[in-house]
Enzyme design. Structure first.
Site, PDB file in Angstrom:
ATOM      1  N   SER A  73       0.801  -1.238   0.000  1.00  0.00           N
ATOM      2  CA  SER A  73       0.000   0.000   0.000  1.00  0.00           C
ATOM      3  C   SER A  73       0.827   1.278   0.000  1.00  0.00           C
ATOM      4  O   SER A  73       0.266   2.358  -0.208  1.00  0.00           O
ATOM      5  CB  SER A  73      -0.946   0.021   1.198  1.00  0.00           C
ATOM      6  N   LYS A  76       0.397   3.292  -2.967  1.00  0.00           N
ATOM      7  CA  LYS A  76      -0.783   4.162  -3.117  1.00  0.00           C
ATOM      8  C   LYS A  76      -0.388   5.629  -2.992  1.00  0.00           C
ATOM      9  O   LYS A  76      -1.039   6.517  -3.535  1.00  0.00           O
ATOM     10  CB  LYS A  76      -1.845   3.790  -2.076  1.00  0.00           C
ATOM     11  N   TYR A 198      -2.825  -2.751 -10.746  1.00  0.00           N
ATOM     12  CA  TYR A 198      -2.791  -2.558  -9.293  1.00  0.00           C
ATOM     13  C   TYR A 198      -1.878  -3.593  -8.618  1.00  0.00           C
ATOM     14  O   TYR A 198      -1.097  -3.260  -7.729  1.00  0.00           O
ATOM     15  CB  TYR A 198      -4.222  -2.642  -8.752  1.00  0.00           C
ATOM     16  N   TYR A 254      -4.724   3.732   7.493  1.00  0.00           N
ATOM     17  CA  TYR A 254      -6.066   3.127   7.479  1.00  0.00           C
ATOM     18  C   TYR A 254      -6.842   3.494   8.761  1.00  0.00           C
ATOM     19  O   TYR A 254      -6.866   4.664   9.153  1.00  0.00           O
ATOM     20  CB  TYR A 254      -6.009   1.589   7.335  1.00  0.00           C
ATOM     21  N   VAL A 272       1.153  -3.595   3.839  1.00  0.00           N
ATOM     22  CA  VAL A 272       1.157  -4.922   4.467  1.00  0.00           C
ATOM     23  C   VAL A 272       2.435  -5.711   4.202  1.00  0.00           C
ATOM     24  O   VAL A 272       2.605  -6.809   4.727  1.00  0.00           O
ATOM     25  CB  VAL A 272      -0.082  -5.785   4.078  1.00  0.00           C
TER      26      VAL A 272
HETATM   27  N1  GLN Z   1      -1.939  -5.206  -2.224  1.00  0.00           N
HETATM   28  C1  GLN Z   1      -2.578  -5.139  -0.954  1.00  0.00           C
HETATM   29  C2  GLN Z   1      -4.090  -5.264  -1.079  1.00  0.00           C
HETATM   30  O1  GLN Z   1      -4.653  -4.747  -1.967  1.00  0.00           O
HETATM   31  C3  GLN Z   1      -2.194  -3.853  -0.296  1.00  0.00           C
HETATM   32  C4  GLN Z   1      -2.849  -3.679   1.052  1.00  0.00           C
HETATM   33  C5  GLN Z   1      -2.000  -2.966   2.047  1.00  0.00           C
HETATM   34  O2  GLN Z   1      -0.784  -2.858   1.951  1.00  0.00           O
HETATM   35  N2  GLN Z   1      -2.658  -2.514   3.091  1.00  0.00           N
HETATM   36  O3  GLN Z   1      -4.719  -5.900  -0.280  1.00  0.00           O
END
Ligand code: GLN
Length: 319
Positions: A73, A76, A198, A254, A272
């Site tokens: 993430s 992002k 993605y 988050y 994650v």
């Molecule tokens: N690729 C992961 C997902 O879409 C990324 C989630 C994350 O890092 N929180 O679930």
């Protein structure tokens, strides 16, 4: 609490990082490596790396700071910046900028909020951003990689194809989010195509030292630092850099964003893969990686290390 003066900085920072490294090891075993993406479950849990890059160009690191890890993430942040650079404020018609207070992959708000995700840092919001960029770039995967290679000065930077494939094969929830948004008219491209982009984006690998360098523009009024004879570059407008930092502070962790702001008080983005990047505006950037996660998907040792760093440097009070 100790405030660093420039002369004391070099030795103190190295000592501080060593101290944090030692303290953090007591927390090994408290979290769990992400396993919902099968290939991520293979990462050895007891690893810890941390890197600091200052706006004066100096860098410090400890532990596994040069080991590449899966950004997940944290990407992002980069896709959001790319979207801001290419479509500007128009993106706010398709995604909000409020904390969600819900899990990163939650669906619940999407129905009541008619397919408009709360912010670009939860999965639904990031999928909309990737949709916007998929329309803009014929080969988004390489466009993103080009930007990241420039920011890290590493022409070999890439995504891990095995991790990308592993996520793609199990991306049922993200696919559901994309189709759900499409039903509300908030998804332009085919979800399959956007999910391909993605999953590659999330599988991008960087080390802590590279991540600290790649985000330097956010600590430096939008300006990337020139290295190896290169000129400084205004990578992002200063006003936009300020806005990105605000969004990281309110939405970067988050449903733990409030807790991170309370404990650390700096803009952050977590993933994650166990990485966290934090921005100390006007001072520098901090990247930390330790793959064991808490229940909300944030690195246990990473959050601890950042909390200790701001306690020992008071960087959340500067400038
Ligand atoms: N690729 C992961 C997902 O879409 C990324 C989630 C994350 O890092 N929180 O679930």
């Amino acid at each position: 609490m100790q405030t660093l003066t420039p002369s004391a900085q070099a030795t103190d920072l190295s000592t501080i990082l060593e101290q944090i490294h030692t303290e953090a090891q007591a927390l090994f075993g408290q979290g769990r490596v992400a396993s919902y993406i099968p290939a991520l479950a293979e990462v050895a849990p007891r690893q810890f790396g941390m890197a600091v890059a200052l706006v004066d160009g100096s860098t410090y690191s400890v532990g596994h700071a040069h080991t590449p890890f899966s950004l997940q993430s944290i990407t992002k942040l980069f896709t959001f910046v790319l979207a801001l650079k290419t479509v500007g404020d128009n993106l706010w018609q398709r995604v909000g900028r409020e904390p969600s207070g819900a899990a990163f992959n939650s669906m619940v708000q999407l129905e009541t909020e008619k397919g408009i995700p709360r912010n670009p840092f939860i999965n639904a919001g990031a999928l909309v951003i990737t949709d916007i960029l998929t329309t803009r770039y014929a080969h988004l995967d390489y466009a993103l990689l080009g930007a990241l290679r420039r920011l890290t000065d590493d022409p070999d930077l890439s995504w891990n194809a095995r991790i990308a494939r592993s996520e793609r094969e199990t991306a049922h929830r993200n696919m559901a989010l994309a189709y759900f948004m499409k039903s509300y008219g908030n998804f332009v491209n085919e979800p399959e195509l956007v999910l391909d982009n993605y999953c590659r984006q999330c599988a991008t690998e960087m080390s802590c030292t590279q991540l600290a360098q790649a985000t330097m523009f956010l600590a430096n009024g939008g300006r990337d630092l020139g290295r190896d004879g290169q000129q400084d570059e205004q990578f992002l407008a200063a006003d936009d850099a300020r806005r990105v930092n605000a969004l990281m502070l309110t939405c970067g962790a988050y449903d733990a964003a409030g807790d991170f702001a309370y404990r650390i008080g700096l803009p952050v983005k977590t993933g994650v893969g166990g990485g966290i990047v934090a921005i100390a505006p006007g001072v520098g950037t901090i990247a930390v990686w330790a793959p064991e996660l808490d229940a909300k998907g944030n690195s246990v040792l990473g959050a601890f290390a950042l909390e200790r760093l701001v306690q020992l440097t008071a960087w959340n009070h500067t400038p």
